[in-house]
Write a protein that holds these residues in place. Structure first.
Motif, PDB file in Angstrom:
ATOM      1  N   SER A  69       0.852  -1.248  -0.027  1.00 38.35           N
ATOM      2  CA  SER A  69       0.195  -0.104   0.016  1.00 38.35           C
ATOM      3  C   SER A  69       0.916   1.406   0.206  1.00 38.35           C
ATOM      4  CB  SER A  69      -1.221   0.099   1.347  1.00 38.35           C
ATOM      5  OG  SER A  69      -0.026  -0.033   2.319  1.00 38.35           O
ATOM      6  N   ALA A  70       2.153   1.207  -0.359  1.00 37.25           N
ATOM      7  CA  ALA A  70       3.021   2.060  -0.159  1.00 37.25           C
ATOM      8  C   ALA A  70       2.755   3.550  -1.170  1.00 37.25           C
ATOM      9  CB  ALA A  70       4.466   1.870  -0.324  1.00 37.25           C
ATOM     10  N   CYS A  71       2.034   3.035  -2.574  1.00 39.86           N
ATOM     11  CA  CYS A  71       1.988   4.005  -3.609  1.00 39.86           C
ATOM     12  C   CYS A  71       0.661   4.510  -3.567  1.00 39.86           C
ATOM     13  CB  CYS A  71       2.678   3.524  -4.834  1.00 39.86           C
ATOM     14  SG  CYS A  71       4.193   3.227  -4.916  1.00 39.86           S
ATOM     15  N   ASN A  94      -3.668  -4.958   3.044  1.00 43.90           N
ATOM     16  CA  ASN A  94      -3.361  -5.271   4.513  1.00 43.90           C
ATOM     17  C   ASN A  94      -4.130  -4.291   5.304  1.00 43.90           C
ATOM     18  OD1 ASN A  94      -1.904  -7.589   4.080  1.00 43.90           O
ATOM     19  ND2 ASN A  94      -0.236  -6.371   3.560  1.00 43.90           N
ATOM     20  N   ASP A  95      -5.214  -3.859   4.907  1.00 43.16           N
ATOM     21  CA  ASP A  95      -6.203  -2.932   5.995  1.00 43.16           C
ATOM     22  C   ASP A  95      -6.845  -3.469   6.833  1.00 43.16           C
ATOM     23  OD1 ASP A  95      -7.909  -3.797   3.861  1.00 43.16           O
ATOM     24  OD2 ASP A  95      -8.552  -1.487   3.600  1.00 43.16           O
ATOM     25  N   GLY A  96      -7.046  -4.899   6.727  1.00 42.63           N
ATOM     26  CA  GLY A  96      -7.881  -5.401   7.930  1.00 42.63           C
ATOM     27  C   GLY A  96      -9.263  -5.786   7.359  1.00 42.63           C
ATOM     28  N   ASP A 102     -10.495 -14.360  -2.777  1.00 41.32           N
ATOM     29  CA  ASP A 102      -9.293 -15.313  -2.509  1.00 41.32           C
ATOM     30  C   ASP A 102      -8.356 -14.867  -1.458  1.00 41.32           C
ATOM     31  OD1 ASP A 102      -7.545 -13.197  -3.603  1.00 41.32           O
ATOM     32  OD2 ASP A 102      -6.877 -14.354  -5.114  1.00 41.32           O
ATOM     33  N   ALA A 103      -8.815 -13.753  -0.667  1.00 43.21           N
ATOM     34  CA  ALA A 103      -7.842 -13.528   0.514  1.00 43.21           C
ATOM     35  C   ALA A 103      -6.435 -12.812   0.238  1.00 43.21           C
ATOM     36  CB  ALA A 103      -7.834 -14.266   1.623  1.00 43.21           C
ATOM     37  N   SER A 104      -6.241 -12.694  -1.098  1.00 37.61           N
ATOM     38  CA  SER A 104      -4.677 -12.454  -1.451  1.00 37.61           C
ATOM     39  C   SER A 104      -4.184 -11.103  -0.996  1.00 37.61           C
ATOM     40  CB  SER A 104      -4.469 -12.714  -2.753  1.00 37.61           C
ATOM     41  OG  SER A 104      -5.416 -11.777  -3.622  1.00 37.61           O
ATOM     42  N   ASN A 108      -0.922 -10.265   4.916  1.00 38.11           N
ATOM     43  CA  ASN A 108       0.045  -9.821   6.175  1.00 38.11           C
ATOM     44  C   ASN A 108      -0.524  -8.815   7.022  1.00 38.11           C
ATOM     45  OD1 ASN A 108       2.660  -9.798   7.426  1.00 38.11           O
ATOM     46  ND2 ASN A 108       3.216  -8.021   6.693  1.00 38.11           N
ATOM     47  N   SER A 109      -1.868  -9.341   7.333  1.00 35.12           N
ATOM     48  CA  SER A 109      -2.648  -8.643   8.237  1.00 35.12           C
ATOM     49  C   SER A 109      -3.092  -9.605   9.571  1.00 35.12           C
ATOM     50  CB  SER A 109      -3.907  -7.752   7.791  1.00 35.12           C
ATOM     51  OG  SER A 109      -4.586  -8.907   7.291  1.00 35.12           O
TER      52      SER A 109
END
Length: 428
Positions: A69-71, A94-96, A102-104, A108-109
């Motif tokens: 989510s950097a850009c 990865n914002d919850g 598919d949960a991709s 990392n959350s």
């Protein structure tokens, strides 16, 4: 030995997974082949390949961070195997919140998303299958309507030719009846003139007789007796001749009701002939006018665009209704659209205007315009969108803006053949 092989395989798999570029589609993989450097997809910058998906935005187009989510301008690709793939803004990674089925996106959350792609795909496949069945049936019915449309078009053309021939025959009859009426009127006028000319001499004679009658009728009883005549008349030639009753009993002709002209048989016959011809002429004129009106109406109908194969011709003359709350809406294709309240007040929502679909699907929309004036100004208009279905029916009516109406009209003739289901990816 076997343990070492398994361990090596697991380590290699972990390494490959760690080097896997997240958030890209198969069509973009060529830009992310591992090498010493990475060129931003917009060509603006070259960076070391290690900086791809390192959670720091280096490229202005966000292409170096497809999986983080950097850009701010980045996009994350949801593969969604078994369902439809799609992109989401990289800010959702990865914002919850589970955005990809598919949960991709939540790799990392703290959230544990379930893979629901198969169930969603199953539902969509069932829906698409139903749509395709509807399409197949609609196309079958459309072919029937095309065949019926061609026959109906030919029938209308034959009807028009028959009416035109009838109009030509009536035109000949009309001219003949007009001539006969003119002759009958002229004969009546001539008969009347002749009687008037004869009546002038008759009136002079009647004047003399009337004066003589009054002289002889001494007792003024309206008749002359033999004694009254003997008292006033001197017989010159034959003094012994006795007057007959016919000669003696003379009635006052001028006092009898009616005149000679009104009783004349020639005038009566001429008058009856003139009346008959006038009646016959009126009948032919009415028939001629009716046939010409039918010709005009039919030519107007045949002048409308009913599709490339006249498939929409069957709709002309039909009306379809739909009740929405307190209003009854009526669509009469190629004629008009109306709205009727429960109080019985009917309002015109437009008259047939034109086809208004896009160039690739020209017959997908109808426009009805110049309806009753709207209180805000302008007139009411209705846009009708034709959709594929196995029945012909009015399905939906809306008023998205004041006095501007939209309708969904389902009919088999709106079905279009397709090679693939639109909106369903081949990965299904």
């Amino acid at each position: 030995m076997r343990f070492h092989v398994i361990a090596a395989a697991l380590l290699w798999a972990a390494f490959v997974e760690s080097r896997k570029i997240r958030g890209i589609s198969s069509s973009y993989k060529r830009f992310y082949r591992e090498r010493k450097s990475f060129l931003c997809i917009d060509g603006s910058k070259m960076i070391p390949f290690e900086q791809v998906n390192d959670d720091y935005c280096d490229c202005a187009d966000g292409s170096d961070e497809p999986g983080t989510s950097a850009c701010p301008r980045g996009r994350f690709y949801c593969t969604n195997l078994g369902f439809r793939p799609h992109y989401i803004p990289s800010s959702r990674v990865n914002d919850g919140i589970c955005d990809c089925c598919d949960a991709s996106d939540e790799y990392n959350s703290h959230v544990r998303c379930q893979n629901t792609c198969w169930n969603l795909g199953q539902k969509e496949r069932a829906y698409v299958e139903g749509q395709m069945k509807t399409l197949d049936e609609g196309l079958r019915l459309k072919q029937q309507l095309i065949e019926e449309g061609v026959l109906l078009w030919r029938e209308k053309q034959a009807q028009l030719r028959e009416l035109q021939r009838a109009a030509e025959d009536l035109q000949i009859k009309l001219e003949e009846h007009r001539r006969r009426k003119h002759e009958a009127d002229r004969l009546k006028e001539q008969t009347l003139k002749a009687l008037k000319a004869g009546d002038k001499g008759l009136r002079h004679q009647n004047g003399t007789v009337s004066h003589l009658f009054q002289v002889l009728d001494s007792n003024k009883d309206g008749s002359i007796s033999v004694d009254e005549i003997k008292a006033k008349v001197v017989l010159v030639h034959d003094e012994k001749r006795v007057l007959s009753e016919d000669e003696a009993l003379i009635k006052d002709a001028h006092s009898a009701p009616g005149g000679l002209m009104s009783e004349d048989p020639h005038l009566k016959a001429a008058d009856r002939a003139a009346e008959w011809e006038a009646t016959d002429l009126k009948k032919v004129e009415e028939a001629y006018e009716t046939v010409n009106m039918e010709i005009s109406d039919l030519q107007k109908k045949l002048g409308i665009d009913y599709g490339t194969d006249w498939e929409y011709l069957f709709l002309n003359g039909e009306c379809y209704k739909l009740k929405v709350y307190e209003y009854m809406y009526t669509l009469c294709p190629f004629n008009m659209v109306s709205q009727k309240s429960t109080a019985g007040v009917e309002v015109s929502l437009g008259k047939w205007g034109m086809w208004a679909g896009p160039p690739k699907n020209h017959y997908s929309q109808m426009v009805y315009e110049n309806g009753e004036p709207c209180w805000q100004g302008g007139s009411r208009t209705t846009t009708v969108t034709l959709t594929c279905g196995t029945e012909t029916a009015l399905r939906l009516v809306k008023e998205p803006s004041k006095c501007q109406y939209t309708m969904d009209f389902e009919t088999p003739v709106a079905c279009q053949p397709v090679l693939k289901q639109r909106g369903v990816h081949s990965e299904l």
